[in-house]
Design a protein around this motif. Sequence first.
Motif, PDB file in Angstrom:
ATOM      1  N   UNK A 184     122.355 148.157  47.854  1.00  0.00           N
ATOM      2  CA  UNK A 184     123.799 148.058  47.656  1.00  0.00           C
ATOM      3  C   UNK A 184     124.426 147.281  48.806  1.00  0.00           C
ATOM      4  N   UNK A 185     125.598 146.763  48.576  1.00  0.00           N
ATOM      5  CA  UNK A 185     126.340 146.074  49.626  1.00  0.00           C
ATOM      6  C   UNK A 185     127.046 147.137  50.453  1.00  0.00           C
ATOM      7  N   UNK A 186     126.709 147.249  51.729  1.00  0.00           N
ATOM      8  CA  UNK A 186     127.264 148.340  52.533  1.00  0.00           C
ATOM      9  C   UNK A 186     128.771 148.213  52.751  1.00  0.00           C
ATOM     10  N   UNK A 187     129.491 149.238  52.359  1.00  0.00           N
ATOM     11  CA  UNK A 187     130.932 149.327  52.624  1.00  0.00           C
ATOM     12  C   UNK A 187     131.099 150.400  53.693  1.00  0.00           C
ATOM     13  N   UNK A 233     118.025 144.702  56.028  1.00  0.00           N
ATOM     14  CA  UNK A 233     119.331 144.164  55.649  1.00  0.00           C
ATOM     15  C   UNK A 233     119.171 142.705  55.222  1.00  0.00           C
ATOM     16  N   UNK A 234     119.607 142.425  54.013  1.00  0.00           N
ATOM     17  CA  UNK A 234     119.548 141.066  53.483  1.00  0.00           C
ATOM     18  C   UNK A 234     120.844 140.349  53.836  1.00  0.00           C
ATOM     19  N   UNK A 252     124.565 141.253  52.954  1.00  0.00           N
ATOM     20  CA  UNK A 252     124.916 141.276  51.538  1.00  0.00           C
ATOM     21  C   UNK A 252     124.326 142.479  50.810  1.00  0.00           C
ATOM     22  N   UNK A 253     123.133 142.918  51.240  1.00  0.00           N
ATOM     23  CA  UNK A 253     122.493 144.074  50.607  1.00  0.00           C
ATOM     24  C   UNK A 253     121.722 144.875  51.641  1.00  0.00           C
ATOM     25  N   UNK A 254     121.619 146.150  51.368  1.00  0.00           N
ATOM     26  CA  UNK A 254     120.907 147.062  52.250  1.00  0.00           C
ATOM     27  C   UNK A 254     119.772 147.713  51.475  1.00  0.00           C
ATOM     28  N   UNK A 255     118.576 147.723  52.059  1.00  0.00           N
ATOM     29  CA  UNK A 255     117.391 148.312  51.428  1.00  0.00           C
ATOM     30  C   UNK A 255     116.725 149.278  52.403  1.00  0.00           C
ATOM     31  N   UNK A 256     115.855 150.146  51.886  1.00  0.00           N
ATOM     32  CA  UNK A 256     114.890 150.791  52.765  1.00  0.00           C
ATOM     33  C   UNK A 256     113.859 149.735  53.138  1.00  0.00           C
ATOM     34  N   UNK A 295     120.059 135.956  51.156  1.00  0.00           N
ATOM     35  CA  UNK A 295     120.690 136.255  49.869  1.00  0.00           C
ATOM     36  C   UNK A 295     120.986 134.949  49.140  1.00  0.00           C
ATOM     37  N   UNK A 296     121.145 135.043  47.820  1.00  0.00           N
ATOM     38  CA  UNK A 296     121.452 133.876  46.999  1.00  0.00           C
ATOM     39  C   UNK A 296     122.751 134.118  46.244  1.00  0.00           C
ATOM     40  N   UNK A 297     123.525 133.071  46.054  1.00  0.00           N
ATOM     41  CA  UNK A 297     124.793 133.207  45.336  1.00  0.00           C
ATOM     42  C   UNK A 297     124.592 133.342  43.828  1.00  0.00           C
ATOM     43  N   UNK A 298     123.408 132.946  43.336  1.00  0.00           N
ATOM     44  CA  UNK A 298     123.183 132.979  41.882  1.00  0.00           C
ATOM     45  C   UNK A 298     122.044 133.906  41.463  1.00  0.00           C
TER      46      UNK A 298
END
Length: 389
Positions: free
Chosen positions: A246-249, A279-280, A294-298, A334-337
């Motif tokens: 998910x994108x961390x807020x 972290x991506x 942009x995204x957070x993973x384990x 990360x990629x925009x598409x």
Amino acid sequence: MERLYEFFNRKLKSTPTDFLRYSYHRVKWNGRSFGIVGPRGVGKSTMLLQYIKLNLDASDTLYVSADHLYFAEHKLVELADRFVKMGGKHLFIDEIHKYDGWSRELKQIYDSYDDLQVVVSGSSILDIYKGLADLSRRMPIYEMQGLSFREYLQLFHGIEVPAYSLDEILGHKAVIPGIDHPLPLFHDYLRRGYYPFGRDVEFEIELLQVVNQTMEVDIPEHIKANVSVGRKLKNLLMVVARSVPFKPVMQRLAKATGISRNDIPDYLICMERAGIVAQLRNATGGIRGLGKVEKLYLDNTNLIYALAPVHADIGNVRETFFMNQTRVANDVMSSSCSDFEIDGKVFEIGGRKKGQKQIESATEGYIVKDDIESGYANIVPLWAFGLNY
């Protein structure tokens, strides 16, 4: 001193040399001084002992662990001085971060003994980098990750596979000799193959112990925090484990964990460097720059099944595996598409029914599919990316 040699000899005798990690051939072992760092449990100590066993004379070599009781009464500088006077040439210090004031004494040793090779390793990546800030030119650092799918095949099943470059994988040249159906092995790797101790009967318990030690001891010690912060960090980890990718807020994470939103980004970086999360980032700041997250993973798929088996979403597992395996040899952004971008190539990750829609606008796009044995055109099996290192 005699106790240290006894400890060293016992460790050396019990060290197997039939399997060498990918990092072994990347390290310039003849360097006067260097460090090897990586998350807990990925095999750093074993690799040091393997090099000693295969290449050095034990009569002028010593391997010690910095948490040995010897150092309750003696200093590192004292050990180095006595070792050199006894004809010592190669000093290996494991878990260096567990010795208080190690960086200052290490600098003194480096400057005082020109003919002594000093090699250090540590699991607390955070403290190693902080402590080596003034030694960076004297001591290069090699980072070590867990097992690739390729290494798992050799260590767990005796199946030898060469490492393939990203271009070779995309060109459908990556194969596992003698294995017609790689998916059962691949699925086993996702659950227990990232750590060398994954063959142990109590693997899951041991992995949770690694996580607890990292979250409750390593990170709090690094940020000079108390025990209560360690509990909050574990709470943050479990929120991440149930939510990724998910994108961390920060505000939402702060509300869910009771941690200040201003502290969360720093804590996540600590968790990332310690091998717990990944972290991506986007391309802001250039390649290897600290772009926007942009995204957070384990960090790896084994952690997903150990920390949140009920929430082990297959889409999350697939993306985590791809990022984890490709980041060692490539700059993954990360990629925009689509899901990921590497050197201008974009990758969309999915199951066998995944279509081409997301990458239609891409100059060079690939569909990475799980649950297929082989690929064609721009469709590549997910497991093949585990042969990248």
